[in-house]
Design a protein around this motif. Structure first.
Motif, PDB file in Angstrom:
ATOM      1  N   SER A 128       0.819  -1.226   0.000  1.00 37.31           N
ATOM      2  CA  SER A 128       0.000   0.000   0.000  1.00 37.31           C
ATOM      3  C   SER A 128       0.847   1.268   0.000  1.00 37.31           C
ATOM      4  O   SER A 128       0.536   2.230   0.704  1.00 37.31           O
ATOM      5  N   ASN A 146       6.223  -7.023  -3.778  1.00 42.80           N
ATOM      6  CA  ASN A 146       5.037  -6.220  -3.525  1.00 42.80           C
ATOM      7  C   ASN A 146       3.837  -7.116  -3.276  1.00 42.80           C
ATOM      8  O   ASN A 146       3.671  -8.148  -3.940  1.00 42.80           O
ATOM      9  N   HIS A 148      -0.071  -7.204  -3.717  1.00 47.98           N
ATOM     10  CA  HIS A 148      -1.078  -6.507  -4.521  1.00 47.98           C
ATOM     11  C   HIS A 148      -2.441  -7.149  -4.312  1.00 47.98           C
ATOM     12  O   HIS A 148      -2.602  -8.364  -4.469  1.00 47.98           O
ATOM     13  N   ASN A 152      -2.812 -10.623 -10.775  1.00 52.25           N
ATOM     14  CA  ASN A 152      -2.031 -10.113 -11.909  1.00 52.25           C
ATOM     15  C   ASN A 152      -1.844 -11.221 -12.948  1.00 52.25           C
ATOM     16  O   ASN A 152      -1.771 -12.392 -12.592  1.00 52.25           O
ATOM     17  N   ARG A 156      -4.256  -5.494 -12.571  1.00 56.77           N
ATOM     18  CA  ARG A 156      -3.209  -4.629 -12.034  1.00 56.77           C
ATOM     19  C   ARG A 156      -3.824  -3.295 -11.600  1.00 56.77           C
ATOM     20  O   ARG A 156      -4.912  -2.932 -12.021  1.00 56.77           O
ATOM     21  N   ALA A 175      -5.406 -12.111  -4.554  1.00 60.79           N
ATOM     22  CA  ALA A 175      -4.240 -11.249  -4.347  1.00 60.79           C
ATOM     23  C   ALA A 175      -2.995 -11.903  -4.931  1.00 60.79           C
ATOM     24  O   ALA A 175      -2.957 -13.108  -5.169  1.00 60.79           O
ATOM     25  N   THR A 176      -1.983 -11.074  -5.151  1.00 62.84           N
ATOM     26  CA  THR A 176      -0.738 -11.507  -5.782  1.00 62.84           C
ATOM     27  C   THR A 176       0.455 -10.970  -4.999  1.00 62.84           C
ATOM     28  O   THR A 176       0.431  -9.836  -4.531  1.00 62.84           O
ATOM     29  N   ASP A 185       2.471  -2.914 -11.194  1.00 69.50           N
ATOM     30  CA  ASP A 185       2.181  -4.323 -10.889  1.00 69.50           C
ATOM     31  C   ASP A 185       2.529  -5.243 -12.054  1.00 69.50           C
ATOM     32  O   ASP A 185       1.839  -6.237 -12.309  1.00 69.50           O
ATOM     33  N   THR A 211      -6.483  -9.169   1.680  1.00 74.04           N
ATOM     34  CA  THR A 211      -5.277  -9.132   2.508  1.00 74.04           C
ATOM     35  C   THR A 211      -5.293 -10.218   3.566  1.00 74.04           C
ATOM     36  O   THR A 211      -4.317 -10.964   3.728  1.00 74.04           O
ATOM     37  N   GLN A 241      -4.468  -2.542 -16.602  1.00 78.93           N
ATOM     38  CA  GLN A 241      -4.398  -1.715 -15.401  1.00 78.93           C
ATOM     39  C   GLN A 241      -5.755  -1.077 -15.140  1.00 78.93           C
ATOM     40  O   GLN A 241      -6.401  -0.552 -16.057  1.00 78.93           O
TER      41      GLN A 241
END
Length: 260
Positions: A128, A146, A148, A152, A156, A175-176, A185, A211, A241
């Motif tokens: 974040s 990272n 994310h 992805n 992204r 999440a990635t 990303d 998360t 994106q």
């Protein structure tokens, strides 16, 4: 190796203050007791909107700002669902006062590079925070990862969970964890965690759910990084994106499809 095992290596995290990053902080601290957290100051909304308007135009930028404001206000009505998520996954948003913390102006400031140089982490995890510029990345010797909140390369950018639902693609709600490069990303994917949103989830709780469900892959990716065993995945999928939905898009999808 399991996520319950601990390591003696020092790892660092770069975050902006907030409950979701603290979930990751607490999970990483359990596996890496020598964790050091670097906090950057949040970007001002004025600067954010100017930058977004330059890229997408003022109408889109102001529409997205309106959604962000409504989302911030709306979180007060989703506290019960948020607490359910926290309890379901056994995570904590509490700030651990035992963790060493260093404050810096931004992810691309000289202060950030000095902090990383002083810490000398085996790996650096971003959660974040602002995008790192190429010159910043090139000055950091350790692997930079990272977290994310999106799958992805299909989702992204921002609000990956929301857009996966809008695209009728809940199979890619998740999440990635990926390596960081100068793109948005676009770095090599290391791990992904997919989960299923509840009918009670909205844009206010999607990132929390993504998360909370994904701390395991974060810890595993850091284990791989410090052990020198990173193995990027080969993923053949369309790359796009995404941004915050403008207020009119968010309202339309909420009213007509029940996706908020």
């Amino acid at each position: 190796m399991t996520e319950r095992e601990t390591r003696t290596e020092t790892v660092a995290m770069l975050i902006q203050p907030g409950p979701n990053p603290e979930i990751v902080v607490n999970a990483v601290k359990a596996a890496f007791p020598n964790l050091v957290v670097i906090e950057e100051q949040p970007e001002s909304k004025k600067l954010f909107i100017r930058r977004r308007a330059k890229k997408l135009g003022w109408m889109q930028a102001l529409g997205q700002l309106a959604t962000m404001m409504v989302s911030k206000f709306g979180k007060r009505f989703t506290t019960a669902r948020a607490q359910e998520i926290i309890e379901e996954f056994g995570v904590s948003t509490a700030i651990d006062s035992r963790i060493r913390r260093i404050m810096v102006p931004s992810a691309n400031s000289p202060e950030l590079l000095k902090a990383v140089g002083d810490i000398r982490p085996a790996a650096l995890l971003l959660v974040s925070c602002r995008m790192m510029k190429a010159e910043t990345l090139s000055a950091i010797a350790c692997p930079v990862l990272n977290f994310h909140a999106g799958i992805n390369p299909q989702y992204r950018g921002l609000q990956g969970g929301y857009w996966s639902r809008i695209q009728s693609d809940e199979a890619n709600f998740g999440a990635t964890v990926h390596l960081v490069d100068p793109g948005v990303d676009t770095g090599d994917v290391l791990y992904q965690q997919r989960t299923k949103p509840s009918k009670r989830d909205t844009m206010h709780t999607y990132p929390l759910l993504q998360t909370a469900a994904s701390t395991g892959i974060v810890v595993q990716a850091l284990h791989d990084a410090v052990a020198g065993k990173l193995k990027p995945l080969k993923i053949a999928a369309p790359s796009r994106q995404w941004y915050h939905p403008p207020i009119w898009t968010w309202l339309w999808n909420g009213v007509t499809r029940g996706i908020w």
